[in-house]
Motif scaffolding. Structure first.
Motif, short mmCIF file in Angstrom:
data_model
loop_
_atom_site.label_atom_id
_atom_site.label_comp_id
_atom_site.label_asym_id
_atom_site.label_seq_id
_atom_site.Cartn_x
_atom_site.Cartn_y
_atom_site.Cartn_z
N HIS A 1 0.80 -1.21 -0.06
CA HIS A 1 0.10 0.11 0.04
C HIS A 1 0.79 1.27 0.00
CE1 HIS A 1 -3.25 -2.73 1.20
NE2 HIS A 1 -3.99 -2.08 0.54
N SER A 2 1.95 1.31 -0.54
CA SER A 2 2.92 2.06 -0.53
C SER A 2 2.72 3.23 -1.77
CB SER A 2 4.56 2.02 -0.53
OG SER A 2 4.74 1.20 0.55
N ASP A 3 3.06 4.54 -1.61
CA ASP A 3 2.72 5.29 -2.87
C ASP A 3 3.83 5.11 -3.81
OD1 ASP A 3 0.34 6.42 -1.69
OD2 ASP A 3 1.45 7.92 -0.38
N PRO B 1 4.35 3.87 4.50
CA PRO B 1 2.70 3.66 3.77
C PRO B 1 2.07 5.01 4.55
CG PRO B 1 3.16 2.41 5.85
CD PRO B 1 4.53 2.94 5.77
N ASP B 2 1.00 5.29 3.68
CA ASP B 2 0.28 6.43 4.28
C ASP B 2 -0.93 5.86 4.99
OD1 ASP B 2 -2.42 8.00 4.19
OD2 ASP B 2 -1.08 9.08 2.20
N ALA B 3 -1.28 6.46 6.00
CA ALA B 3 -2.45 6.13 7.05
C ALA B 3 -3.53 5.75 6.35
CB ALA B 3 -2.43 6.81 8.17
N ASP B 4 -3.78 6.42 5.59
CA ASP B 4 -5.23 6.00 4.69
C ASP B 4 -5.31 4.63 3.91
OD1 ASP B 4 -6.00 8.42 5.64
OD2 ASP B 4 -5.48 9.51 3.86
N CYS C 1 -5.64 1.12 17.56
CA CYS C 1 -4.20 1.28 17.24
C CYS C 1 -4.01 2.46 16.53
CB CYS C 1 -4.06 -0.03 16.48
SG CYS C 1 -4.16 -1.44 17.44
N GLU C 2 -2.75 2.65 16.17
CA GLU C 2 -2.43 3.88 15.26
C GLU C 2 -1.01 3.44 14.68
OE1 GLU C 2 -1.43 7.48 17.39
OE2 GLU C 2 -0.36 6.28 19.00
#
Length: 110
Positions: free
Chosen positions: A18-20, A73-76, A84-85
């Motif tokens: 899920h990386s940009d 990764p982007d949190a979205d 969790c965070e």
């Protein structure tokens, strides 16, 4: 304990998937003087087949063009449980999912 290790490994794969990313196609302006590599955003030339990391972006140069993906990764784009965070370390170009109540502990599978 083994299931936790499997979960953490799978989470790592999800993060990487899920990386940009972006791709810049190689442009040939003059057929008599073809490019010898790719030029990055800073204007530095990298030879075909080379790979490098800059500003947490893993990049590679091929005869097709320049390809880069964020190592963070982007949190979205990551499924994070409500308790969790996502904590990002830009110096180490890493991220992990931790409990909001205790950021020293990684989240467990649901």
């Amino acid at each position: 304990m083994a299931s936790l290790r499997v979960f953490v490994c799978l989470l790592g794969l999800v993060v990487l998937c899920h990386s940009d990313c972006f791709f810049e196609e190689l442009v040939i302006k003059d057929l008599r003087s073809p490019p010898q590599g790719c030029v990055d955003k800073d204007g530095k030339q990298h030879g075909f087949g080379s790979e490098w990391v800059r500003d947490c972006m893993a990049c590679s140069c091929s005869m097709e063009g320049l390809s880069c993906c964020s190592k963070i990764p982007d949190a979205d784009t990551v499924d994070i449980p409500a308790n969790c965070e996502l904590v990002v370390n830009k110096e180490a170009c890493s991220a992990k999912v931790v409990l909001k109540s205790d950021t020293t502990k990684e989240c467990s599978p649901v």
